[in-house]
Design a protein around this motif. Structure first.
Motif, PDB file in Angstrom:
ATOM      1  N   SER B 139       0.855  -1.183   0.000  1.00 47.91           N
ATOM      2  CA  SER B 139       0.000   0.000   0.000  1.00 47.91           C
ATOM      3  C   SER B 139       0.889   1.229   0.000  1.00 47.91           C
ATOM      4  O   SER B 139       2.024   1.198   0.469  1.00 47.91           O
ATOM      5  N   THR B 140       0.382   2.304  -0.555  1.00 47.83           N
ATOM      6  CA  THR B 140       1.212   3.502  -0.685  1.00 47.83           C
ATOM      7  C   THR B 140       0.960   4.482   0.451  1.00 47.83           C
ATOM      8  O   THR B 140       1.644   5.491   0.554  1.00 47.83           O
ATOM      9  N   THR B 141      -0.035   4.188   1.289  1.00 48.66           N
ATOM     10  CA  THR B 141      -0.238   5.039   2.457  1.00 48.66           C
ATOM     11  C   THR B 141      -0.302   4.156   3.699  1.00 48.66           C
ATOM     12  O   THR B 141      -0.725   3.010   3.644  1.00 48.66           O
ATOM     13  N   LYS B 143      -1.524   4.226   7.792  1.00 43.71           N
ATOM     14  CA  LYS B 143      -2.358   4.991   8.723  1.00 43.71           C
ATOM     15  C   LYS B 143      -2.300   4.380  10.107  1.00 43.71           C
ATOM     16  O   LYS B 143      -2.300   3.173  10.260  1.00 43.71           O
ATOM     17  N   GLU B 148      -0.995   9.802   9.409  1.00 47.59           N
ATOM     18  CA  GLU B 148      -1.126   9.296   8.051  1.00 47.59           C
ATOM     19  C   GLU B 148       0.167   9.564   7.296  1.00 47.59           C
ATOM     20  O   GLU B 148       0.671  10.680   7.294  1.00 47.59           O
ATOM     21  N   ASP B 150       2.059   9.266   3.520  1.00 44.05           N
ATOM     22  CA  ASP B 150       1.956   8.987   2.092  1.00 44.05           C
ATOM     23  C   ASP B 150       3.356   8.638   1.604  1.00 44.05           C
ATOM     24  O   ASP B 150       4.243   9.491   1.567  1.00 44.05           O
ATOM     25  N   THR B 155       4.864  12.547   2.404  1.00 53.46           N
ATOM     26  CA  THR B 155       4.297  13.517   3.335  1.00 53.46           C
ATOM     27  C   THR B 155       3.699  12.799   4.534  1.00 53.46           C
ATOM     28  O   THR B 155       3.331  11.628   4.453  1.00 53.46           O
ATOM     29  N   GLU B 162      -0.036  19.015   8.460  1.00 53.68           N
ATOM     30  CA  GLU B 162       1.169  18.486   7.823  1.00 53.68           C
ATOM     31  C   GLU B 162       2.379  18.591   8.755  1.00 53.68           C
ATOM     32  O   GLU B 162       2.575  19.593   9.436  1.00 53.68           O
ATOM     33  N   GLU B 174       8.287   5.496   9.375  1.00 51.01           N
ATOM     34  CA  GLU B 174       7.711   4.421   8.566  1.00 51.01           C
ATOM     35  C   GLU B 174       7.931   3.076   9.248  1.00 51.01           C
ATOM     36  O   GLU B 174       7.020   2.248   9.343  1.00 51.01           O
TER      37      GLU B 174
END
Lengths: 466, 237
Positions: B139-141, B143, B148, B150, B155, B162, B174
């Motif tokens: 997955s690219t995001t 949560k 959250e 991205d 981001t 932000e 991450e």
């Protein structure tokens, strides 16, 4: 059955093999020569007989049976060169120097090899091989002409005999040669065997004799000796490593033990909290383990004397990560951090060990430089082509006379005793440097940069150019 | 310790760990600790028995000692890998040769822990390996609660606001978010985020964590990045 030692040697067996090959080849040659010579004897006899028949046929054509008969009588009376037999068309003998034709059936035109008996001057009877041909003449009479081929046969027999003689001689010489070669090889190997046996028995000091003739046995002996030198060095290194570990761990373990004992007494007396004592003991154990790991790594590097699986890597890439890691730490401690990393350099070795060494140098710089000071990490190529990783700080530095000492295991200078550390950091850096064929340099830093700072320390890990 | 709480798959089966370790005392301590953390644990005292058990399947993580009687750990794991068994493997090794870690990973191990180790380190690594299977698909995001990430646009937002992160801080977050709810140790962070396999004496990681904490937690109602005493850190929703 146990064969004599000499017979079991490889050269002797090889000699036997070659002898067998030679014997087969000689037998084949013999057979060929025999066949060729024997064939030649018959062919020549056939030519002679053919010529004689032609000349007799000429007489027959000229003078008929009577003329031929007379010619034959003349020929048989001189010299016994050919065997003749003239027969009627029914194969009844008319004239000749043999009683009957050896051709079977007697009335046919054919060639024949047969045996004749001859009487020697001294009365003995010998048997010869003879060759003959029988033809039918114009008037139906049969003419047989044969030739004694004993002379040609004798040549063949002599040739074969000579070949046998030569073969036997060659086989005997070959055996003798094989025997000598095996004995020579066995003698040359005896020294090597003796060394292997001694080493097996536990004597690592044994060395093979080098005879100085520079043959392959000398090469082997030199190779074996070089291998034994290395094994002996490694064994020595390992023994030394074992002793060093035992020695280095005794004191931290003793300290841990007495702390635990003291804690037990305190807890039993209700003067201390068990959880706290246990946490302290755990922290102490971790300290011992850290020391143990460092000592082991140093000993292993020293014993191996080299990096087991060297890889080529970019030192600036390795140090960029360290710069980031330690840059934040410096900022946190109010130290000015800078990094100067030359790009595109290549180093061959163990990335993790070099990283550990650099982390140790950076740890030291951060630890000993007071807030407000500066730490600099630098990677550059020296004019010699070697790659230099250096860390410079503006801390109090180390007096010239102590610089050699601080690299020794567990040496910590007076003013550093209160700071955490095992006293093994620089020892590991030096072990890493030496295992890479490089060195650790310790110099003065930038000097007194401002009041309370300096002269600083510059530590550099120098690794040879790829 | 999170005593009694069971680590479970979505369909309610608790995670099953197989320990291959010939040192019975060490194995028992390990089993007790893992059971206290909610794992189901089986044990094999040598390589052959371990291989036989592993072949029966049903394990989520294998903890394999490098040196065992009958068959060593490397052989067991490479045999399993040849048989296409992809169960995550954590190698344990008594202080071995200089390049032990590399050989272990080459043989098909997923992680490597040198003995003696802190128990928190073992639990954290087993936890990381047992979770790895759950995250299927790319997955690219990412949560977690208000947070959250991205991964394409690089981001990060918390509660819509932000947050500006340095590249390494982004990698660190991450890793933490992928192991949300698990303790991760400083050594793990150093190995997986910085890819360094050595120990700095000073806790360089702490500085980076406190910077990250300053960015993702400061000014929000509850802290997400927790310090776990004696173990490391944990990111919670």
């Amino acid at each position: 059955m146990r064969l004599p030692a000499l017979v079991r040697t490889t050269p002797f067996r090889l000699t036997l093999l070659f002898m067998a090959l030679f014997a087969t080849a000689a037998a084949a040659l013999l057979a060929y020569i025999y066949l060729a010579t024997a064939g030649e004897v018959t062919r020549r006899a056939d030519q002679d007989v053919g010529r004689e028949i032609s000349s007799l046929q000429a007489i027959y054509a000229r003078a008929g049976v009577t003329g031929l008969n007379q010619g034959l009588v003349e020929r048989t009376s001189d010299e016994r060169r050919f065997l003749y037999l003239l027969m009627s068309p029914e194969a009844k003998p008319i004239t000749g120097n043999i009683a009957m034709t050896p051709v079977d059936p007697p009335g046919s035109e054919a060639k024949a090899i047969f045996r004749i008996s001859a009487t020697d001057p001294d009365g003995g009877v010998t048997h010869h091989r003879a060759y003959g041909r029988q033809v039918r003449l114009g008037g139906g009479e049969l003419l047989f002409v044969g030739a004694d081929i004993a002379e040609g046969d004798g040549y063949v027999v002599r040739t074969v005999r000579a070949l046998w003689g030569a073969g036997v001689l060659i086989i005997l010489l070959g055996m003798a040669g094989g025997f000598m070669v095996s004995r020579n090889v066995s003698r040359s190997l005896a020294g090597l065997k003796a060394v292997v046996a001694s080493v097996e028995a536990g004597d690592l000091k044994a060395r093979a004799p080098v005879r100085g003739v520079n043959d392959e046995y000398d090469d082997l002996a030199r190779g074996l000796n070089a291998m034994l030198d290395r094994v002996e060095r490694l064994m020595g290194g390992l023994r030394h490593a074992g002793d060093a570990i035992a020695h280095d761990l005794r004191s931290p373990l003793t300290r841990l033990r007495s702390r635990l004992e003291a804690a037990l007494i305190e807890v039993e007396g209700g003067r201390a909290d068990a959880t706290e004592s246990l946490s302290q003991a755990l922290a102490d154990t971790d300290g011992v383990l850290t020391t143990f790991n460092a000592v082991l790594a140093i000993s292993r590097l020293q014993a191996a004397g080299q990096i087991p699986n060297p890889q080529t890597f970019d030192p600036s890439e390795l140090c960029a990560g360290l710069a980031e890691l330690y840059g934040a730490l410096c900022e946190d401690r109010d130290l000015e951090f800078s990094a100067e990393l030359s790009k595109g350099l290549r180093v061959r070795g163990d990335r993790d060990f070099v990283g550990q060494a650099m982390a140790n140098l950076l740890d030291n710089a951060v630890k000993y430089t007071p807030p407000g000071g500066a730490v600099m990490l630098r990677v550059r190529k020296r004019s010699s082509g070697d790659v230099e990783f250096s860390v410079t700080d503006t801390g109090p530095g180390v007096p010239d006379e102590d610089r050699e000492r601080i690299v020794e295991r567990f040496v910590r200078l007076e003013n550093s005793r209160s700071l955490p550390g095992s006293g093994l950091g620089l020892s590991l850096v030096r072990a890493v440097a030496e295992a890479h064929g490089g060195r650790l340099d310790i110099d003065e830093g930038p000097g007194v940069v401002k009041a309370g700072f300096g002269p600083g320390l510059r530590t550099a890990l120098i690794l040879p150019a790829v | 310790m999170r005593q009694g709480r069971s680590r479970v798959w979505a369909w309610g089966v608790s995670m099953h760990i197989l320990i291959m370790e010939d040192d019975v005392a060490a194995a028992e301590a390990m089993m007790k600790g893992l059971r206290d953390s909610g794992y189901e644990v089986s044990h094999a005292a040598d390589g052959e028995a371990g291989l036989a058990l592993a072949r029966q399947g049903g394990f989520d993580v294998l903890v394999v000692d490098r040196m065992m009687p009958k068959q060593d750990g490397l052989t067991v794991v490479s045999t399993l890998r040849r048989e296409d068994d992809r169960t995550p493997v954590l190698f344990l090794s008594a202080l071995g040769e200089i390049d032990d870690r590399v050989t272990g990973l080459k043989a098909g191990g997923d992680d490597y822990l040198v003995k003696p180790y802190a128990f928190a380190e073992l639990i954290a690594r087993v936890e990381a390996l047992s979770r790895r299977r759950e995250t299927g698909g790319v997955s690219t995001t990412l949560k977690l609660g208000e947070l959250e990430m991205d991964l394409i646009a690089r981001t990060v937002h918390r509660a819509g606001k932000e947050i500006d992160l340095q590249p390494r801080e982004f990698q660190l977050l991450e890793f933490l978010i992928r192991h949300a709810g698990q303790s991760v140790t400083r050594t793990m962070l150093l190995e997986k985020v910085w890819e360094y396999h050595f120990d700095p004496q000073t806790n360089v990681i702490d500085v980076h964590i406190s910077r990250l904490r300053g960015k993702i937690d400061k000014g929000f109602d509850h802290p997400m990045l927790q310090t776990v005493r004696g173990a490391g850190y944990r990111l919670d929703a």
